[in-house]
Design a protein around this motif. Structure first.
Motif, PDB file in Angstrom:
ATOM      1  N   ASP A  26       4.320 -80.559 -32.397  1.00 59.78           N
ATOM      2  CA  ASP A  26       3.514 -80.600 -33.323  1.00 59.78           C
ATOM      3  C   ASP A  26       2.058 -80.137 -32.974  1.00 59.78           C
ATOM      4  OD1 ASP A  26       2.520 -80.740 -36.182  1.00 59.78           O
ATOM      5  OD2 ASP A  26       1.167 -82.140 -35.344  1.00 59.78           O
ATOM      6  N   ALA A  29       2.171 -76.293 -31.390  1.00 59.21           N
ATOM      7  CA  ALA A  29       1.977 -75.467 -32.351  1.00 59.21           C
ATOM      8  C   ALA A  29       0.492 -75.191 -33.150  1.00 59.21           C
ATOM      9  CB  ALA A  29       3.144 -75.660 -33.645  1.00 59.21           C
ATOM     10  N   PHE A  34       0.360 -70.595 -32.783  1.00 56.94           N
ATOM     11  CA  PHE A  34       1.423 -70.236 -33.211  1.00 56.94           C
ATOM     12  C   PHE A  34       1.582 -69.669 -34.611  1.00 56.94           C
ATOM     13  CE2 PHE A  34       2.850 -71.756 -29.172  1.00 56.94           C
ATOM     14  CZ  PHE A  34       3.966 -71.898 -29.171  1.00 56.94           C
ATOM     15  N   GLN A  38       3.828 -66.605 -34.413  1.00 55.64           N
ATOM     16  CA  GLN A  38       5.086 -66.889 -34.861  1.00 55.64           C
ATOM     17  C   GLN A  38       5.264 -68.048 -35.980  1.00 55.64           C
ATOM     18  OE1 GLN A  38       7.787 -67.446 -31.219  1.00 55.64           O
ATOM     19  NE2 GLN A  38       5.982 -67.607 -29.904  1.00 55.64           N
ATOM     20  N   TYR A  42       6.163 -71.906 -36.178  1.00 56.60           N
ATOM     21  CA  TYR A  42       5.009 -72.811 -36.271  1.00 56.60           C
ATOM     22  C   TYR A  42       5.492 -73.923 -37.202  1.00 56.60           C
ATOM     23  CZ  TYR A  42       0.700 -74.374 -38.322  1.00 56.60           C
ATOM     24  OH  TYR A  42      -0.463 -75.288 -38.688  1.00 56.60           O
ATOM     25  N   MET A  45       8.153 -76.538 -36.050  1.00 59.05           N
ATOM     26  CA  MET A  45       7.353 -77.480 -35.120  1.00 59.05           C
ATOM     27  C   MET A  45       6.357 -78.461 -35.989  1.00 59.05           C
ATOM     28  SD  MET A  45       6.599 -74.630 -31.862  1.00 59.05           S
ATOM     29  CE  MET A  45       5.874 -75.860 -30.753  1.00 59.05           C
ATOM     30  N   ARG A  46       5.737 -77.851 -36.806  1.00 65.94           N
ATOM     31  CA  ARG A  46       4.873 -78.821 -37.550  1.00 65.94           C
ATOM     32  C   ARG A  46       5.551 -79.960 -38.312  1.00 65.94           C
ATOM     33  NH1 ARG A  46      -0.668 -77.667 -37.869  1.00 65.94           N
ATOM     34  NH2 ARG A  46      -0.659 -80.175 -38.059  1.00 65.94           N
TER      35      ARG A  46
END
Length: 228
Positions: A26, A29, A34, A38, A42, A45-46
């Motif tokens: 997390d 990102a 990110f 990306q 992003y 990942m979050r």
């Protein structure tokens, strides 16, 4: 004993490592831009990162039950909250070394643990218990702690619903839906596989990881800017 012990495969230490891994994904990102470079990655990942906080809250509630010195536990969390604040601020990209617009998660965990301690040891009636919860929630909101009052309520829910799986699940679901982070509900998969055991004693390594990883992310961001 909690109604989930002896039915799983994850020790408390393993759960914390899972949470730290999710938190790291997390923060990579969030701290390394990110979102601009990306956006799809992003978002993913979050979403993974939302798993971390409920696991930390669960382990905190279990820690209250099993610790031999609750006062030392609270003080330890507070010390690491102070230590982590500057790394937290610079890691998140603050324009100043320290700012007070948002405080790191150690403050939330410390206040939640302290609230349990006060309720269990100092409150004599329901009114004083309610007042303690109310003041804790107001303090978390006013001091802009991570997850605000919702974080305090989740910590309390994990402690007081240790013997009630349904209420525990409902609490986690409501917490994540309120914050519009439904992937956080996945944390229940890991929590319900807790085996009631402590695991390897690496608590200071786990504590230290929090401020250190923010410093590392800060350095990486500087290096990325230098090579841009």
């Amino acid at each position: 004993m909690s109604d989930i012990v002896n039915k799983g495969v994850f020790s408390s230490t393993t759960l914390k490592l899972i949470a730290i891994f999710a938190m790291l994904i997390d923060h990579i990102a969030a701290c390394l831009s990110f979102a601009m470079t990306q956006p799809d990655l992003y978002t993913i990942m979050r979403m993974i990162g939302r798993v971390a906080f409920p696991i930390f809250c669960f382990c905190l509630a279990e820690g209250y039950v099993h610790t031999k010195n609750i006062q030392a536990y609270i003080i330890r969390l507070f010390i690491f909250a102070i230590i982590s604040e500057i790394p937290y601020d610079i890691g998140r990209g603050s324009n100043s070394i320290i700012e007070f617009g948002h405080q790191n998660v150690f403050f939330t965990l410390c206040l939640g643990l302290f609230a349990i301690y006060v309720i269990e040891n100092l409150c004599k009636n329901k009114a004083s218990k309610f007042l303690t919860v109310f003041i804790s929630c107001v303090a978390a909101y006013g001091m802009k702690m991570d997850y605000y009052f919702a974080g305090i309520l989740l910590i309390l829910a994990f402690y007081y619903f240790r013997e009630n799986r349904l209420n525990r699940i409902i609490s986690v679901c409501l917490f994540n839906l309120y914050l519009n982070q439904p992937t956080g509900i996945i944390s229940l998969f890991f929590i319900e596989l807790y085996n009631g055991k402590k695991g390897a004693n690496i608590k200071y390594l786990l504590y230290a990881f929090y401020p250190v990883h923010f410093v590392v992310l800060f350095i990486i961001r500087l290096l990325m800017r230098g090579t841009a």
